[in-house]
Motif scaffolding. Structure first.
Motif, PDB file in Angstrom:
ATOM      1  N   GLY A  62     -32.384 -30.996 -37.309  1.00 18.07           N
ATOM      2  CA  GLY A  62     -31.914 -31.908 -36.595  1.00 18.07           C
ATOM      3  C   GLY A  62     -32.573 -31.978 -35.171  1.00 18.07           C
ATOM      4  N   ALA A  63     -32.733 -30.947 -34.634  1.00 15.23           N
ATOM      5  CA  ALA A  63     -33.090 -30.726 -33.179  1.00 15.23           C
ATOM      6  C   ALA A  63     -34.491 -31.447 -33.018  1.00 15.23           C
ATOM      7  CB  ALA A  63     -32.875 -29.454 -32.791  1.00 15.23           C
TER       8      ALA A  63
ATOM      9  N   PRO B 129     -31.924 -40.644 -32.839  1.00 13.16           N
ATOM     10  CA  PRO B 129     -30.591 -40.171 -32.080  1.00 13.16           C
ATOM     11  C   PRO B 129     -29.792 -39.256 -33.139  1.00 13.16           C
ATOM     12  CG  PRO B 129     -31.002 -42.610 -31.810  1.00 13.16           C
ATOM     13  CD  PRO B 129     -32.152 -42.093 -32.550  1.00 13.16           C
ATOM     14  N   LEU B 130     -29.125 -38.356 -32.734  1.00 15.84           N
ATOM     15  CA  LEU B 130     -28.631 -37.407 -33.619  1.00 15.84           C
ATOM     16  C   LEU B 130     -27.461 -38.089 -34.169  1.00 15.84           C
ATOM     17  CD1 LEU B 130     -28.260 -34.530 -34.755  1.00 15.84           C
ATOM     18  CD2 LEU B 130     -26.787 -33.922 -32.909  1.00 15.84           C
ATOM     19  N   ASP B 131     -26.747 -38.973 -33.780  1.00 17.09           N
ATOM     20  CA  ASP B 131     -25.376 -39.605 -34.380  1.00 17.09           C
ATOM     21  C   ASP B 131     -25.756 -40.396 -35.419  1.00 17.09           C
ATOM     22  OD1 ASP B 131     -26.837 -41.423 -32.759  1.00 17.09           O
ATOM     23  OD2 ASP B 131     -24.805 -42.417 -31.722  1.00 17.09           O
TER      24      ASP B 131
ATOM     25  N   TRP C  50     -21.800 -36.090 -29.739  1.00 21.39           N
ATOM     26  CA  TRP C  50     -22.148 -35.827 -30.999  1.00 21.39           C
ATOM     27  C   TRP C  50     -21.406 -34.664 -31.749  1.00 21.39           C
ATOM     28  CZ3 TRP C  50     -28.182 -35.801 -29.759  1.00 21.39           C
ATOM     29  CH2 TRP C  50     -28.548 -37.287 -29.248  1.00 21.39           C
TER      30      TRP C  50
ATOM     31  N   PHE D 133     -32.095 -28.765 -28.255  1.00 20.13           N
ATOM     32  CA  PHE D 133     -32.404 -30.169 -28.537  1.00 20.13           C
ATOM     33  C   PHE D 133     -32.970 -30.745 -27.306  1.00 20.13           C
ATOM     34  CE2 PHE D 133     -29.047 -29.497 -31.841  1.00 20.13           C
ATOM     35  CZ  PHE D 133     -29.306 -30.529 -32.647  1.00 20.13           C
TER      36      PHE D 133
ATOM     37  N   VAL E  87     -34.521 -34.923 -33.414  1.00 26.29           N
ATOM     38  CA  VAL E  87     -34.010 -35.750 -32.008  1.00 26.29           C
ATOM     39  C   VAL E  87     -35.170 -35.757 -30.985  1.00 26.29           C
ATOM     40  CG1 VAL E  87     -32.538 -35.171 -30.101  1.00 26.29           C
ATOM     41  CG2 VAL E  87     -31.653 -35.063 -32.228  1.00 26.29           C
ATOM     42  N   LYS E  88     -36.081 -34.479 -31.150  1.00 25.92           N
ATOM     43  CA  LYS E  88     -37.221 -34.542 -29.968  1.00 25.92           C
ATOM     44  C   LYS E  88     -38.096 -35.665 -30.298  1.00 25.92           C
ATOM     45  CE  LYS E  88     -36.700 -29.620 -29.238  1.00 25.92           C
ATOM     46  NZ  LYS E  88     -37.412 -28.136 -29.352  1.00 25.92           N
TER      47      LYS E  88
ATOM     48  N   MET F 114     -28.772 -39.909 -37.213  1.00 25.25           N
ATOM     49  CA  MET F 114     -29.235 -39.227 -38.344  1.00 25.25           C
ATOM     50  C   MET F 114     -27.871 -38.453 -39.161  1.00 25.25           C
ATOM     51  SD  MET F 114     -31.387 -35.689 -37.628  1.00 25.25           S
ATOM     52  CE  MET F 114     -31.885 -36.348 -36.052  1.00 25.25           C
TER      53      MET F 114
ATOM     54  N   LYS G  63     -31.563 -33.311 -24.901  1.00 27.63           N
ATOM     55  CA  LYS G  63     -31.199 -34.611 -25.534  1.00 27.63           C
ATOM     56  C   LYS G  63     -29.972 -34.571 -26.310  1.00 27.63           C
ATOM     57  CE  LYS G  63     -35.905 -36.141 -25.600  1.00 27.63           C
ATOM     58  NZ  LYS G  63     -36.918 -36.796 -26.426  1.00 27.63           N
ATOM     59  N   PHE G  64     -29.162 -33.455 -26.153  1.00 20.33           N
ATOM     60  CA  PHE G  64     -27.691 -33.247 -26.829  1.00 20.33           C
ATOM     61  C   PHE G  64     -26.774 -33.876 -26.087  1.00 20.33           C
ATOM     62  CE2 PHE G  64     -24.289 -30.786 -28.401  1.00 20.33           C
ATOM     63  CZ  PHE G  64     -24.398 -31.047 -29.716  1.00 20.33           C
TER      64      PHE G  64
END
Length: 320
Positions: free
Chosen positions: A164-165, A173-175, A136, A128, A168-169, A177, A131-132
């Motif tokens: 997903g990664a 934000p993953l949450d 999450w 990620f 995020v890049k 998504m 940024k992980f």
């Protein structure tokens, strides 16, 4: 894979091809949502055939996974292992077991050839782009996208994780998504249930609640195999249509604003007088012009006394 499926895969461009996969006992238990202990117990009772041995490791195939899923469904409906064994034995003696198992595989086989994978937390952080966030993991676990297994995490779909990664890049934000994925899953599951009910009502219900006649089983298996790629095509088409409409609706105004701004800027540039050329070439040209003017002035200055002398001489001759 049976011969009729292989033939369909070769002659029909929309037919699916079942990729034969192999599982260790741990992988098989996880794919069937059961335990290794249960797999061994079912095998000891003869409910599933033994694995193929290579050295000290046993390898299972899709037929084992299909059988385990059927056993799990029958247990959930209240069948005992003894009654399940008797039913399987009756199938083997009273019907063509290959036909029954073909229908079983058509219904319960995985609908994807993707294999799950394991990741450590440092690997996830690297994937990620740093940024992980560990928080999450809770939401990803609730959705079954990641499952903690000791010091590692199991992802049933590494493709989804990598997608997903990449998002995020880009700054999403993953949450947030994952909230969208949860909504998508609800809608897809409702549509899938409705689609399977259509198949059940229009194809299976005419045979009643029991097992269909032997001569109808191959046709039912073929119908399910043909349904698989057609459903995928329909889902992909609908997702593409929805994404196109959403992009136009939400991003169209922004794009129009950018285009209008570029157009206004171009009109302003064309209406303004051309700026003076102050480039290096222009400077060199101006310097040369100035030098030529200086040289001409010097020539005129040098020529002036000589001209005056000639005039005086001519005047003297005329006086004489």
């Amino acid at each position: 894979m049976s011969s009729h499926k292989a033939a369909d895969a070769e002659t029909d461009p929309v037919s699916t091809h079942v990729v034969e996969r192999e599982y260790t006992i741990d992988e098989l238990a996880r794919a069937a949502d059961t335990t290794v202990r249960n797999v061994r117990a079912y095998q000891d009772r003869g409910l599933i055939p033994p694995p193929e041995r290579r050295g000290r490791t046993g390898y299972y195939g899709s037929e084992h996974l299909s059988r385990l899923r059927i056993i799990g469904q029958m247990i959930n409906r209240g069948y005992t292992l003894t009654s399940i064994g008797e039913l399987l034995e009756a199938w083997e003696h009273g019907r063509d077991i290959a036909q029954v198992m073909g229908l079983e595989a058509a219904v319960t086989s995985p609908w994807t050839d993707e294999t799950g994978g394991y990741f450590t937390l440092p690997q996830l952080v690297k994937m990620f782009g740093g940024k992980f966030e560990p928080r999450w993991l809770v939401k990803a676990s609730e959705l079954g996208i990641l499952r903690s297994e000791g010091a590692r995490f199991y992802a049933p779909s590494p493709r989804m994780l990598r997608a997903g990664a990449e998002l995020v890049k880009t700054g999403i934000p993953l949450d947030e998504m994952l909230d969208v994925v949860a909504k998508l899953r609800d809608n897809v599951e409702r549509a899938a249930n409705d689609m399977v009910r259509l198949v059940e009502h229009h194809i299976f219900d005419r045979f009643g609640p029991g097992l269909p006649p032997s001569d109808e089983i191959p046709a039912l298996g073929d119908a399910i195999w043909r349904l698989r790629p057609l459903v995928e095509v329909a889902v992909h088409a609908e997702v593409a249509r929805a994404m196109e409409r959403a992009a136009t609706r939400h991003l169209g105004d922004r794009l129009a604003y950018v285009l209008d701004h570029l157009h206004d800027h171009a009109e302003t540039e064309s209406a303004a007088p051309p700026p003076a050329d102050k480039g290096p070439g222009r400077k060199r040209a101006s310097s040369k012009t100035a030098s030529r003017k200086k040289a001409a002035a010097k020539k005129r200055s040098a020529a002036a006394p000589a001209g005056a002398a000639r005039k005086a001489s001519a005047k003297g001759r005329n006086g004489r």
